[in-house]
Design a protein around this motif. Structure first.
Motif, PDB file in Angstrom:
ATOM      1  N   ILE A 298      -2.021 -57.392 -54.512  1.00 22.61           N
ATOM      2  CA  ILE A 298      -0.582 -57.664 -54.538  1.00 22.61           C
ATOM      3  C   ILE A 298      -0.247 -58.180 -53.144  1.00 22.61           C
ATOM      4  N   ALA A 299       0.492 -59.261 -53.072  1.00 21.61           N
ATOM      5  CA  ALA A 299       0.829 -59.848 -51.768  1.00 21.61           C
ATOM      6  C   ALA A 299       2.218 -60.476 -51.848  1.00 21.61           C
ATOM      7  N   PHE A 300       2.734 -60.891 -50.690  1.00 18.03           N
ATOM      8  CA  PHE A 300       4.129 -61.347 -50.635  1.00 18.03           C
ATOM      9  C   PHE A 300       4.268 -62.669 -49.895  1.00 18.03           C
ATOM     10  N   GLY A 301       5.332 -63.361 -50.214  1.00 23.18           N
ATOM     11  CA  GLY A 301       5.732 -64.525 -49.429  1.00 23.18           C
ATOM     12  C   GLY A 301       7.143 -64.254 -48.922  1.00 23.18           C
ATOM     13  N   TYR A 302       7.322 -64.376 -47.601  1.00 26.19           N
ATOM     14  CA  TYR A 302       8.619 -64.046 -47.002  1.00 26.19           C
ATOM     15  C   TYR A 302       9.182 -65.297 -46.339  1.00 26.19           C
ATOM     16  N   GLY A 303      10.465 -65.542 -46.578  1.00 25.45           N
ATOM     17  CA  GLY A 303      11.115 -66.650 -45.884  1.00 25.45           C
ATOM     18  C   GLY A 303      11.089 -67.959 -46.648  1.00 25.45           C
ATOM     19  N   ALA A 304      10.799 -67.909 -47.967  1.00 35.09           N
ATOM     20  CA  ALA A 304      10.778 -69.148 -48.757  1.00 35.09           C
ATOM     21  C   ALA A 304      12.152 -69.813 -48.728  1.00 35.09           C
ATOM     22  N   THR A 305      12.129 -71.115 -48.934  1.00 37.75           N
ATOM     23  CA  THR A 305      13.409 -71.840 -48.928  1.00 37.75           C
ATOM     24  C   THR A 305      14.002 -71.898 -50.333  1.00 37.75           C
ATOM     25  N   THR A 306      13.235 -71.469 -51.335  1.00 39.00           N
ATOM     26  CA  THR A 306      13.742 -71.483 -52.712  1.00 39.00           C
ATOM     27  C   THR A 306      14.274 -70.091 -53.091  1.00 39.00           C
ATOM     28  N   THR A 307      15.159 -70.046 -54.076  1.00 38.29           N
ATOM     29  CA  THR A 307      15.647 -68.757 -54.586  1.00 38.29           C
ATOM     30  C   THR A 307      14.617 -68.203 -55.555  1.00 38.29           C
TER      31      THR A 307
ATOM     32  N   ILE B 197     -14.049 -62.894 -52.701  1.00 41.82           N
ATOM     33  CA  ILE B 197     -12.860 -63.187 -53.494  1.00 41.82           C
ATOM     34  C   ILE B 197     -11.572 -62.939 -52.710  1.00 41.82           C
ATOM     35  N   PHE B 198     -11.587 -61.929 -51.820  1.00 33.97           N
ATOM     36  CA  PHE B 198     -10.342 -61.619 -51.112  1.00 33.97           C
ATOM     37  C   PHE B 198      -9.956 -62.765 -50.172  1.00 33.97           C
ATOM     38  N   ALA B 199     -10.938 -63.378 -49.523  1.00 36.89           N
ATOM     39  CA  ALA B 199     -10.643 -64.530 -48.656  1.00 36.89           C
ATOM     40  C   ALA B 199     -10.115 -65.691 -49.506  1.00 36.89           C
ATOM     41  N   ARG B 200     -10.732 -65.875 -50.697  1.00 37.53           N
ATOM     42  CA  ARG B 200     -10.264 -66.965 -51.575  1.00 37.53           C
ATOM     43  C   ARG B 200      -8.827 -66.718 -52.030  1.00 37.53           C
ATOM     44  N   LEU B 201      -8.547 -65.452 -52.384  1.00 36.57           N
ATOM     45  CA  LEU B 201      -7.181 -65.122 -52.822  1.00 36.57           C
ATOM     46  C   LEU B 201      -6.184 -65.370 -51.693  1.00 36.57           C
ATOM     47  N   ASP B 202      -6.538 -64.929 -50.480  1.00 37.65           N
ATOM     48  CA  ASP B 202      -5.632 -65.137 -49.336  1.00 37.65           C
ATOM     49  C   ASP B 202      -5.367 -66.625 -49.133  1.00 37.65           C
ATOM     50  N   ALA B 203      -6.435 -67.431 -49.203  1.00 34.84           N
ATOM     51  CA  ALA B 203      -6.277 -68.871 -48.959  1.00 34.84           C
ATOM     52  C   ALA B 203      -5.375 -69.482 -50.033  1.00 34.84           C
ATOM     53  N   THR B 204      -5.591 -69.107 -51.289  1.00 36.12           N
ATOM     54  CA  THR B 204      -4.819 -69.699 -52.391  1.00 36.12           C
ATOM     55  C   THR B 204      -3.353 -69.270 -52.318  1.00 36.12           C
ATOM     56  N   LEU B 205      -3.128 -67.977 -52.129  1.00 33.13           N
ATOM     57  CA  LEU B 205      -1.743 -67.500 -52.067  1.00 33.13           C
ATOM     58  C   LEU B 205      -1.048 -68.055 -50.824  1.00 33.13           C
ATOM     59  N   GLY B 206      -1.800 -68.183 -49.727  1.00 31.51           N
ATOM     60  CA  GLY B 206      -1.232 -68.752 -48.499  1.00 31.51           C
ATOM     61  C   GLY B 206      -0.699 -70.160 -48.753  1.00 31.51           C
ATOM     62  N   LYS B 207      -1.463 -70.953 -49.534  1.00 31.90           N
ATOM     63  CA  LYS B 207      -1.024 -72.329 -49.831  1.00 31.90           C
ATOM     64  C   LYS B 207       0.253 -72.308 -50.669  1.00 31.90           C
ATOM     65  N   LEU B 208       0.285 -71.409 -51.654  1.00 29.83           N
ATOM     66  CA  LEU B 208       1.473 -71.311 -52.531  1.00 29.83           C
ATOM     67  C   LEU B 208       2.716 -70.954 -51.726  1.00 29.83           C
ATOM     68  N   VAL B 209       2.555 -69.969 -50.835  1.00 25.81           N
ATOM     69  CA  VAL B 209       3.690 -69.506 -50.045  1.00 25.81           C
ATOM     70  C   VAL B 209       4.146 -70.613 -49.095  1.00 25.81           C
ATOM     71  N   ALA B 210       3.178 -71.295 -48.475  1.00 25.72           N
ATOM     72  CA  ALA B 210       3.537 -72.373 -47.542  1.00 25.72           C
ATOM     73  C   ALA B 210       4.308 -73.471 -48.275  1.00 25.72           C
ATOM     74  N   ALA B 211       3.888 -73.744 -49.523  1.00 28.86           N
ATOM     75  CA  ALA B 211       4.581 -74.793 -50.284  1.00 28.86           C
ATOM     76  C   ALA B 211       6.013 -74.390 -50.616  1.00 28.86           C
ATOM     77  N   SER B 212       6.310 -73.095 -50.572  1.00 30.68           N
ATOM     78  CA  SER B 212       7.683 -72.633 -50.806  1.00 30.68           C
ATOM     79  C   SER B 212       8.452 -72.511 -49.496  1.00 30.68           C
ATOM     80  N   GLY B 213       7.787 -72.813 -48.389  1.00 35.35           N
ATOM     81  CA  GLY B 213       8.456 -72.768 -47.079  1.00 35.35           C
ATOM     82  C   GLY B 213       8.435 -71.386 -46.446  1.00 35.35           C
ATOM     83  N   GLY B 214       7.617 -70.474 -46.971  1.00 33.73           N
ATOM     84  CA  GLY B 214       7.604 -69.112 -46.434  1.00 33.73           C
ATOM     85  C   GLY B 214       6.313 -68.791 -45.708  1.00 33.73           C
TER      86      GLY B 214
END
Ligand SMILES: Cc1cc2nc3c(=O)[nH]c(=O)nc-3n(C[C@H](O)[C@H](O)[C@H](O)COP(=O)(O)OP(=O)(O)OC[C@H]3O[C@@H](n4cnc5c(N)ncnc54)[C@H](O)[C@@H]3O)c2cc1C
Ligand code: SF4
Length: 545
Positions: free
Chosen positions: A304-313, A428-445
């Motif tokens: 379970i992980a989070f994205g903070y500061g996204a520009t979308t609602t 797998i944990f490094a892969r998950l971090d990399a993938t989720l990191g990209k998703l969060v960055a694309a949301s501006g967070g």
């Protein structure tokens, strides 16, 4: 609905069958054994929650936490959320009548066919055709459904908007939630889901198709006697072949005197941690079991992980029921999912789900995010509430994939301990971090792996523990056989089993599933009950109530 459970004082000295635990495996076993006409007792350590009694405010939520670490413990032994803080990994499980179904996100998926093709499973799993029948029954009873208007939900839209960064667009996964008013397969009236987002603190509407609203009422209607505050410690075999079950009576903070009951059949369904623990203790009392006991623990590649500061609602914080904010449709805990598939390498598959956090932990969020240096935004939300300000765009992700099932459960004194020093290095944990990191960055967070890391440490954490009593062909490769029968390490042959002793829950799954496990656990329990019935010449009708 009237209460299903009765006081432990009413426990009789002897039953035909005792079911230990009341999650998916326990619910299936109790319903089927009772339908077959057996005298059944269900023993659950937690307490019963009626619809409307789940925590909806932070003080209630705090009361429902129990946390166990190597050198300390806090909270009541019957609290709903059972957190095990480990040196190598943290584990979260549910505690209450209905088990993990009370607090889970309800996502119900079948694993990829390559999972069951793995030779780690006993051959019968692939050969007898009953796995499919198990899934058919599980789906008939739990009723997975896709929310038809998912695209209108903000957290789905936010996931969709960022999805190009990782590949596929999101789909709507099936969840065991009733989106229309109905009666459950267990015959309980259910209102339609209000999309309140509080699934992971317990559904106060009664729309989540939990074990407490499906298999357990069916078991009770068919005569099963259900007891709460009853924690099984260990089993011993009597000279007449019956099983003697020693039970701790839990009352609030402590335990009262032990109680004992006997049965010809015992089904352990206390979950991955609980069933393994009971068998480890029983081995200390003399039961001969495979030395594979405790091995092949898997976290199901789950984070379970989070994205903070996204520009979308995102609007990913539940409003609860009754709603704390009028007119806000958060959606069920999971509404959208990105499937990253890999036809060549199953271990690289990832399912990313957008999650909703329950409203009861909302007041904690600003505090949780302060240590990460986000003081200003956190304070803003403290003042304006989490439904406005930066937490309106907080993203929560549940991700599921594969690991190598390299953990081992063992007893450390009286405490169950998980040893898996290499877990944090699982690729797998490094892969998950990399993938989720990209998703969060694309949301501006920015990606926040664990906002409580400063307090809990940065070990991986899972809500999908599997294994510990894994299936195998024989006692050299597993703890139970394909039908959940416990191998007898002192038996004449390597596949001799203990007559009448079964495990039917997440503990028997010998590898990661790569998808959320509830449907597979239910299907394998349904399948095991078909074998148990055939072996013992029992008959039961499996049609919904
Ligand atoms: C927050 C959260 C979200 C999740 N989301 C999903 C999801 O979306 N989809 C999904 O598929 N899975 C999800 N899961 C996981 C899923 O709920 C579990 O895999 C599932 O509940 C396990 O079923 P089980 O039958 O093995 O055991 P459990 O459901 O864990 O039931 C075991 C029961 O036994 C009781 N027990 C334990 N020890 C003893 C004892 N000694 N004596 C008596 N009783 C005992 C426990 O209190 C519990 O009630 C989630 C889990 C959590 C915690
Ligand atoms: S969204 Fe709310 S009403 Fe719907 S299943 Fe989850 S908790 Fe229940």
């Amino acid at each position: 609905m009237s209460r299903l459970s009765r006081p432990l004082d009413q426990l009789k000295p002897a039953y035909d069958a005792i079911v230990v635990g009341s999650g998916y495996g326990g619910g299936v076993a109790a319903s089927r054994l009772a339908r077959a006409g057996l005298k059944v007792a269900v023993l659950e350590r937690g307490r019963e929650f009626a619809t409307g009694e789940f925590p909806s405010r932070f003080p209630e939520m705090r009361q429902e936490m129990q946390v166990t670490a190597a050198r300390w413990r806090t909270g009541k032994a019957t609290a709903l959320f059972d957190v095990r803080v480990g040196d190598d990994m943290h584990v979260l499980v549910g505690c209450g009548l209905g088990g993990g179904s009370l607090v889970n996100a309800a996502v119900a998926l079948r694993p990829d066919a390559r999972v069951f093709a793995d030779p780690v499973w006993p051959g019968q799993i692939r050969q007898d055709g009953l796995v499919d029948e198990g899934f058919r029954r599980a789906e008939q009873w739990l009723r997975p459904a896709r929310y038809a208007k998912a695209q209108e939900i903000d957290k789905f839209k936010a996931l969709d908007a960022a999805s190009a960064a990782v590949g596929p667009r999101p789909v709507t996964p099936p969840v065991v939630v009733s989106f229309e008013e109905t009666a459950s397969a267990g015959g309980v009236a259910q209102p339609a889901c209000t999309l309140c987002g509080d699934c992971c603190a317990g559904c106060n509407v009664g729309a989540k198709n939990t074990v407490a609203l499906t298999y357990l009422p069916d078991a009770a209607r068919n005569g099963a006697e259900i007891f709460t505050h009853a924690r099984v410690r260990h089993l011993t075999k009597e000279s007449d072949g019956r099983w003697r079950v020693t039970i701790e009576r839990l009352d609030g903070d402590g335990k009262l005197a032990d109680v004992v009951a006997t049965a010809g059949i015992v089904v352990l369904a206390a979950g991955t941690l609980g069933s393994t623990e009971v068998l480890l203790r029983s081995r200390e009392k003399g039961l001969s079991v495979s030395d594979r006991l405790g091995a092949r623990f898997s976290a199901n590649g789950d984070i379970i992980a989070f994205g903070y500061g996204a520009t979308t609602t995102v609007n990913g914080i539940g409003v609860g029921h009754p709603a704390k904010v009028e007119g806000m449709k958060v959606g069920a805990a999971v509404t959208g999912q990105i499937d990253i598939t890999d036809a060549d390498d199953l271990s690289k598959e990832i399912h990313i789900q957008e999650g909703a956090l329950p409203s009861a932990i909302a007041p904690m969020l600003p505090v949780m995010f302060v240590p990460n240096g986000r003081l200003l935004g956190a304070l803003q939300s403290l003042v304006s509430g989490v439904y406005k300000g930066p937490f309106k765009s907080l993203q929560t992700f549940f991700a599921v994939s594969h690991d190598n099932a390299g953990g081992r459960l063992k007893l450390d004194g009286d405490r169950l301990d998980l040893a898996w020093p290499e877990a944090k290095d699982e690729p797998i944990f490094a892969r998950l971090d990399a993938t989720l990191g990209k998703l969060v960055a694309a949301s501006g967070g920015s990606y926040v792996k664990n906002p409580l890391g400063a307090v809990m440490g940065h070990q991986p954490a899972t809500a999908h523990p599997l294994g510990g009593c894994g299936m195998g062909e024989d006692r050299m490769s597993g703890v139970v056989d394909h039908a959940g029968r416990v191998f007898d390490a002192a038996g004449a042959s390597s596949n001799a089993v203990h007559e009448g002793l079964y495990v039917m829950d997440g503990a028997i799954i010998p590898r990661s599933l790569g998808v959320n496990p509830l449907l597979t656990i239910t299907a394998l329990a349904e399948r095991a009950m078909l074998h148990l019935a055939a072996e013992r010449r029992l008959a039961f009708d499996a049609a919904p109530a």
